[in-house]
Design a protein around this motif. Structure first.
Motif, PDB file in Angstrom:
ATOM      1  N   GLU A   1      -1.377  52.500 -38.798  1.00 46.53           N
ATOM      2  CA  GLU A   1      -2.090  52.775 -40.047  1.00 46.53           C
ATOM      3  C   GLU A   1      -2.400  51.466 -40.772  1.00 46.53           C
TER       4      GLU A   1
ATOM      5  N   THR B   1       2.780  57.398 -44.555  1.00 47.14           N
ATOM      6  CA  THR B   1       1.927  56.810 -45.594  1.00 47.14           C
ATOM      7  C   THR B   1       2.637  55.676 -46.327  1.00 47.14           C
TER       8      THR B   1
ATOM      9  N   ALA C   1       1.132  52.142 -46.692  1.00 49.58           N
ATOM     10  CA  ALA C   1       0.851  51.583 -48.010  1.00 49.58           C
ATOM     11  C   ALA C   1       1.513  50.221 -48.193  1.00 49.58           C
TER      12      ALA C   1
ATOM     13  N   THR D   1      -0.075  47.678 -45.800  1.00 51.08           N
ATOM     14  CA  THR D   1      -1.435  47.308 -46.194  1.00 51.08           C
ATOM     15  C   THR D   1      -1.426  46.404 -47.420  1.00 51.08           C
ATOM     16  N   VAL D   2      -0.550  46.672 -48.382  1.00 44.46           N
ATOM     17  CA  VAL D   2      -0.434  45.793 -49.550  1.00 44.46           C
ATOM     18  C   VAL D   2       0.002  44.396 -49.103  1.00 44.46           C
TER      19      VAL D   2
ATOM     20  N   LEU E   1       8.754  51.758 -53.487  1.00 46.69           N
ATOM     21  CA  LEU E   1       8.216  52.590 -52.411  1.00 46.69           C
ATOM     22  C   LEU E   1       9.062  52.478 -51.149  1.00 46.69           C
TER      23      LEU E   1
END
Length: 109
Positions: free
Chosen positions: A13, A66, A70, A73-74, A96
């Protein structure tokens, strides 16, 4: 084993989101190659997510998938796309990560 598959799905992802970032930055043949990378990464990520959810609870698996995407990706944005870094961004990334680890800890599988 399905937790490992789920983590790999989350990493794919991150890959498909990163490929989208590169599509935005490039043109011509390079853009199409990054877009192809996006499609391949997206497909692999989804197939692995489907495999993992055959034995893991869907809510937990999706949240972990996810969450990995997340956070990854950050971090990719910060290190490779020059996204801004601030205390609050780092604070919420850590929060997170703690939530994803907590979901894994309370999962029955």
């Amino acid at each position: 084993m399905n937790w490992i598959i789920l983590v790999i799905a989350g990493l794919f992802e991150v890959a498909f989101a990163s490929c989208l970032g590169k599509v935005k930055e490039t043109s011509g043949t390079s853009m199409y190659l990054w877009f192809a990378g996006f499609l391949v990464s997206l497909t692999v990520s989804m197939l692995l997510l489907i495999k993992a959810t055959q034995t893991l609870p869907i809510g937990t698996a999706y949240a972990v998938w996810t969450g990995i995407g997340a956070v990854g990706t950050v971090l990719m944005g910060i290190f490779f796309f020059k996204d801004p870094v601030s205390f609050w961004r780092i604070f919420f990334i850590v929060t997170l990560i703690g939530s994803v680890v907590g979901l894994k800890a309370v999962s029955s599988h």
